[in-house]
Design an enzyme around this catalytic site. Structure first.
Site, PDB file in Angstrom:
ATOM      1  N   SER A  34       0.332   2.463  -6.043  1.00 18.16           N
ATOM      2  CA  SER A  34      -0.103   1.264  -5.330  1.00 18.16           C
ATOM      3  C   SER A  34      -1.587   0.976  -5.532  1.00 18.16           C
ATOM      4  CB  SER A  34       0.162   1.413  -3.829  1.00 18.16           C
ATOM      5  OG  SER A  34       1.536   1.654  -3.605  1.00 18.16           O
ATOM      6  N   GLU A  55      -5.504  12.666   3.604  1.00 17.92           N
ATOM      7  CA  GLU A  55      -6.699  11.883   3.283  1.00 17.92           C
ATOM      8  C   GLU A  55      -7.995  12.605   3.636  1.00 17.92           C
ATOM      9  OE1 GLU A  55      -4.124  10.806   5.099  1.00 17.92           O
ATOM     10  OE2 GLU A  55      -3.150   9.399   3.737  1.00 17.92           O
ATOM     11  N   PHE A  80      -6.523   4.126   5.753  1.00 19.95           N
ATOM     12  CA  PHE A  80      -6.547   5.595   5.756  1.00 19.95           C
ATOM     13  C   PHE A  80      -7.882   6.118   5.203  1.00 19.95           C
ATOM     14  CE2 PHE A  80      -1.969   4.456   4.856  1.00 19.95           C
ATOM     15  CZ  PHE A  80      -1.620   4.408   6.192  1.00 19.95           C
ATOM     16  N   ARG A 164      -4.487  -5.994  -2.076  1.00 17.75           N
ATOM     17  CA  ARG A 164      -3.162  -5.865  -2.671  1.00 17.75           C
ATOM     18  C   ARG A 164      -2.758  -7.171  -3.349  1.00 17.75           C
ATOM     19  NH1 ARG A 164       2.484  -6.847   0.175  1.00 17.75           N
ATOM     20  NH2 ARG A 164       3.852  -6.004  -1.420  1.00 17.75           N
TER      21      ARG A 164
END
Lengths: 310, 311
Positions: A34, A55, A80, A164
């Site tokens: 992603s 993370e 995150f 995105r």
């Protein structure tokens, strides 16, 4: 107009930079498909570490690699990277001023369907407050590449906010020069000046056309460098416009609008109309529908500004 | 010629061991020559060094009038073994790329680290009186300063594990012989991030990575077993694919042998789970939660110094 998501441009450019900079190391937390760090991983498998869904560990590991001379790019979703891993970033990367470049994707509301848990409207606020951290919000694929070329040469911790969603290519790759700490005027008008960045830049350009139809002559300033911010440019605008506004895919608390307001209060006091997410969480939906719901489509932006200046 | 383990260059005194030829071609010539003539201290000498370090720690913390007394005294035997026996360091060339690294994950035990770095010649001795004072390089919790041998800023528990792993990965990438050590604490083992790091070190088979777990059983609010028990730490690390060595953290021979054993382990990181006593060496501080985070009073300092002198 060609369209590309800034995360796509990031993945491609990072893999290119890997050739020129053998000390680049990339970390991801199970989202390399992603965030597009997978492109780098395929090309340089030895210099890519998948840290799993951890993370905080990813950020601490990045600090250790950077302390040993690596330029470390860290990617995951923005919520995150800047939420879950904020404190390890602050303590282990920023405090010792190490070369950790947090390039986080899926920022803002344009994550869409995943909803509020995966969207972030707080990241600019929490990253720019950390001493010595530089914050960048590129508007398109070209600017993303230029930002990467600059930060790889810049010592110290950086945060780059990526999207995105696909957005139109606004800049010419051959001629556009991005400079840290500088904003750039995309169109000039005389009534209203709008400061914006990231995914919203192309939307604000559209909104400016709608405002022109209403006889509001509009300047659009792209502020990819949110920290350091172009104080001179901001301070010059009140004298040249009747109205000032900021537009961002972020909370109106602590983001670009706040950064612009900080400069205005100190240098050139003026009223600023801050357009963004008004102290709310996002929600699921097609990303364009989500933007519209929060008044961040071109029509919504134009209407909010009009309402505030009439 | 194969690279052999050798101790800190700072410890060139008083050993009865024969000279060993050491090879490290990446060192600058002067440092290489120093290493050639280096000797390792004996167990008795290391115990004496640890004793001196205890005195140094107490003087610093007492002068600062605040800070942690118990933790530095519980980990100092292990740190003495690291800094004066095991780690390859050169105070004359503190940024030597092939040096071993140490990360003090338990950042609140900073006086122990500072005492080692002062005695090893990284930090000028007069700096000790600046501990916790405005403008001093000896911050309440360590702030990265390579010139002084402080490898990482620490203090927020659980993070050093990951940071040390990152350093170990970098050494592996660059094919450097550096080994990376960290001091963990049982209180820090309550942090989720420490276990994220432990999992990563096991997964990446970091055999250039050694963690020393200072298991003294006390945290600020009281005994670890009452607050949130971390037992059994050895089994936990085993389950995370570490090579585990359980030692008495105040038995210098056991510590040294474990550090040597760790160097021979392939394909796994090593952890020394060290049973220790908070405040070790000064009876009035030993195993008392009160002394986790306070400095000794003048009266307590006098009692402590009397006991340490007698020892």
């Amino acid at each position: 107009m060609a369209e590309i998501a800034t995360r796509e441009a990031y993945g491609k450019k990072l893999a290119d930079l890997g050739d020129k900079y053998p000390n680049i190391v990339v970390l991801d937390a199970d989202l390399s498909c992603s965030t597009k760090t997978g492109v780098f991983a395929a090309k340089f498998p030895d210099r890519f570490f998948n840290m799993g869904v951890a993370e905080q560990d990813m950020m601490g590991t990045a600090a250790g690699l950077a302390a040993s001379g690596k330029i470390v790019f860290v990617s995951t979703f923005a919520i995150f990277a800047t939420g879950r891993a904020w404190e390890p970033f602050r303590q282990s990367a920023a405090y010792p001023h190490l070369n950790v470049k947090v390039c986080a994707t899926h920022a803002g509301l344009t994550v869409g369907e995943d909803g509020a848990s995966h969207q972030t409207v707080e990241d600019i606020a929490v990253m720019r407050v950390i001493p010595g951290v530089k914050v960048f919000v590129p508007a398109d694929g070209v600017e993303t590449e230029k930002v990467l070329e600059e930060i790889v040469k810049t010592d110290g911790p950086c945060y780059v906010r990526l999207s995105r969603a696909k957005s139109p290519v606004l800049f010419d790759a051959a001629s556009y020069q991005f400079r840290i700490g500088k904003g750039n005027i995309l169109r000039e008008g005389s009534d209203l000046c709008v400061f914006t960045a990231g995914y919203m830049t192309s939307i604000v350009l559209e909104a400016a056309k709608k405002l022109e139809e209403k006889k509001i002559s509009t300047t659009v300033v792209n502020m990819a460098s949110v920290k350091p911010i172009d104080e001179e440019l901001i301070a010059a605008m009140p004298a040249r416009h009747r109205f000032l506004a900021s537009v961002e895919e972020h909370s109106v608390i602590g983001g670009l609008g706040s950064a612009v307001a900080e400069v205005l209060t100190a240098r050139a006091p003026a009223r600023l109309i801050r357009v963004g997410v008004d102290d709310q969480f996002g929600q699921s939906g097609d990303y364009l529908a989500v933007l519209k719901h929060y008044g961040l489509d071109a029509e919504g932006v134009a209407n909010t500004i009009l309402k505030n200046i009439s | 010629m194969p690279i052999q383990p050798y101790g800190s260059v700072a410890v060139c005194r008083g050993s009865r061991r024969p000279l060993q030829w050491q090879s490290h071609w990446s060192l600058p010539l002067t440092a290489a020559l120093r290493l050639v003539f280096m000797k390792k201290p004996s167990i008795a000498e290391l115990e004496e060094i640890a004793h001196e370090l205890r005195v140094l720690i107490l003087k610093m913390v007492h002068h600062a009038k605040c800070g942690h007394t118990g933790g530095p005294l519980s980990c100092i035997d292990m740190l003495a073994a690291l800094y004066f026996y095991k780690m390859r360091l050169d105070p004359k060339n503190p940024s030597w790329p092939d040096r071993d690294r140490f990360v003090l994950s338990a950042g609140h035990t900073a006086p122990a680290l500072y005492a080692c770095l002062i005695r090893a010649g990284f930090i000028p001795e007069k700096e000790m009186w600046g501990l916790r004072k405005l403008g001093s390089g000896l911050q309440g919790h360590p702030k990265r300063n390579i010139e002084w041998g402080i490898e990482m800023s620490t203090g927020s528990l659980g993070q050093g594990m990951s940071v040390a792993n990152g350093m170990a990965l970098a050494a592996r990438l660059d094919k450097r012989p550096s080994r990376v050590y960290s001091l963990e604490s049982d209180g820090g083992a309550q942090e989720g991030m420490m276990w994220e790091g432990a999992m990563a070190a096991g997964h990446y088979k970091l055999d250039n990575r050694v963690a020393l777990m200072d298991y003294n059983g006390i945290q600020i609010d009281g005994f670890v077993k009452n607050i949130k028990d971390v037992h059994p730490l050895d089994k936990k690390f085993e389950a995370f694919n570490w090579h585990v060595i359980v030692v008495d953290g105040h038995n210098m021979k056991e510590i040294v042998e474990a550090l040597d054993e760790a160097e021979k382990v392939k394909g796994k990181p090593t952890v020394l789970v060290a049973r220790t006593i908070m405040g070790k060496g000064v009876t009035i501080f030993e195993n008392k939660p009160k002394y986790h985070g306070v400095a000794p009073t003048d009266e307590e300092m006098e009692i402590a110094m009397r006991e340490l002198k007698r020892g």
